[in-house]
Design an enzyme around this catalytic site. Structure first.
Site, PDB file in Angstrom:
ATOM      1  N   ILE A   1      -0.928  -1.077  -4.471  1.00 42.10           N
ATOM      2  CA  ILE A   1      -2.105  -0.212  -4.446  1.00 42.10           C
ATOM      3  C   ILE A   1      -1.639   1.230  -4.317  1.00 42.10           C
ATOM      4  CG2 ILE A   1      -4.348   0.242  -3.398  1.00 42.10           C
ATOM      5  CD1 ILE A   1      -3.971  -2.681  -4.298  1.00 42.10           C
TER       6      ILE A   1
ATOM      7  N   PHE B   1       0.822  -1.206   0.000  1.00 41.45           N
ATOM      8  CA  PHE B   1       0.000   0.000   0.000  1.00 41.45           C
ATOM      9  C   PHE B   1       0.861   1.263   0.000  1.00 41.45           C
ATOM     10  CE2 PHE B   1      -3.158  -2.928   1.775  1.00 41.45           C
ATOM     11  CZ  PHE B   1      -4.345  -2.494   1.188  1.00 41.45           C
ATOM     12  N   ASP B   2       0.564   2.151  -0.928  1.00 42.84           N
ATOM     13  CA  ASP B   2       1.062   3.523  -0.851  1.00 42.84           C
ATOM     14  C   ASP B   2       0.392   4.186   0.357  1.00 42.84           C
ATOM     15  OD1 ASP B   2       2.171   6.053  -1.759  1.00 42.84           O
ATOM     16  OD2 ASP B   2       0.163   6.520  -2.512  1.00 42.84           O
ATOM     17  N   LEU B   3       0.926   5.316   0.794  1.00 40.31           N
ATOM     18  CA  LEU B   3       0.355   6.012   1.951  1.00 40.31           C
ATOM     19  C   LEU B   3      -0.419   7.265   1.540  1.00 40.31           C
ATOM     20  CD1 LEU B   3      -0.023   6.398   5.002  1.00 40.31           C
ATOM     21  CD2 LEU B   3       2.254   7.447   5.078  1.00 40.31           C
ATOM     22  N   ASP B   4       0.295   8.287   1.067  1.00 40.51           N
ATOM     23  CA  ASP B   4      -0.339   9.561   0.727  1.00 40.51           C
ATOM     24  C   ASP B   4      -1.301   9.407  -0.445  1.00 40.51           C
ATOM     25  OD1 ASP B   4       1.097  10.810   2.709  1.00 40.51           O
ATOM     26  OD2 ASP B   4       2.604  11.654   1.359  1.00 40.51           O
TER      27      ASP B   4
END
Length: 227
Positions: free
Chosen positions: A169, A12-15
């Site tokens: 993602i 997973f990406d964060l921002d």
């Protein structure tokens, strides 16, 4: 499942994927540009530059390839972001349910963000998301692993997962391209800072509009053998 068998994995990406960080990032960029004696960009310009490493963003805003000036701006940004900006942030509604579903499905979850790893850990803890993740990976202060391709390569080498049974993602083309460079398919999300055309042109396997659509999209990509 055999004890040494690698689990299906979701990166997973964060921002723009798990949280909406616009307030903290925009305030930090304005602070840094003012410190550099430059006019701060408008909101639309800032939005279009959320995703790439900070040094890339400030090279564009300062219109320079002078490494010393770029890293000076990054330093000003980090000074404010460390104090306040990282918590000027909001969790995306519905994301907690997606993470819980992934955990219940037995997936290995790793954060994969260009943001400093130390900030990322603080943000996950602040929002009570740390418990969902098996691993947290971000960039180092010197820029190491800020590029998504480098970061995902590092994660694949460090964790008990395979590119063939993993999915990335994210909300920007950099997430898709980073996955593609490592043989990891990507699902793009539309509640962040990229748009459908950007994500599809980069090669996203699927693009979803709502967090409620994400769990089924992940299940459609990952092949989990019956126990």
């Amino acid at each position: 499942m055999a004890e040494n068998e690698k689990r299906a994995a979701v990166l997973f990406d964060l921002d723009g994927t798990l949280t909406n960080p616009f307030a903290g990032i925009s305030n930090g960029i304005r602070h840094a540009m003012e410190k550099m004696g430059r006019t701060a960009p408008d909101d639309d310009a800032i939005r279009s530059h959320i995703g790439p490493p900070l040094q890339v963003t400030f090279a564009a805003f300062l219109e320079t390839d002078d490494e010393a000036r770029i890293w000076e701006a990054v330093g000003h940004y980090r000074e404010r972001y460390q104090q306040a900006g990282k918590f000027e942030n909001e969790i995306i509604p519905g994301i907690r349910d997606v993470l819980a579903h992934c955990v219940e499905s037995g997936y290995f979850l790793s954060l994969a963000t260009s943001k400093l790893e130390s900030y990322s850990r603080d943000i996950l803890a602040h929002f009570g998301l740390s418990e969902y993740f098996d691993a947290v990976h971000g960039s180092a202060p010197d820029g190491t692993n800020a590029d998504k391709a480098d970061l995902i390569r590092h994660i694949l080498a460090s964790e008990p997962i395979d590119a063939a049974n993993a999915v990335m993602i994210g909300d920007r083309l950099h997430d898709v391209a980073g996955g593609k460079a490592n043989g990891v398919p990507a699902i793009g999300v539309l509640w962040g800072f990229g748009d459908k055309a950007e994500l599809e042109e980069a090669g996203a396997l699927a693009v979803v509009e709502r967090p409620s659509d994400l769990a089924s999209a992940i299940g459609g990509v990952l092949a989990v053998e019956p126990v």
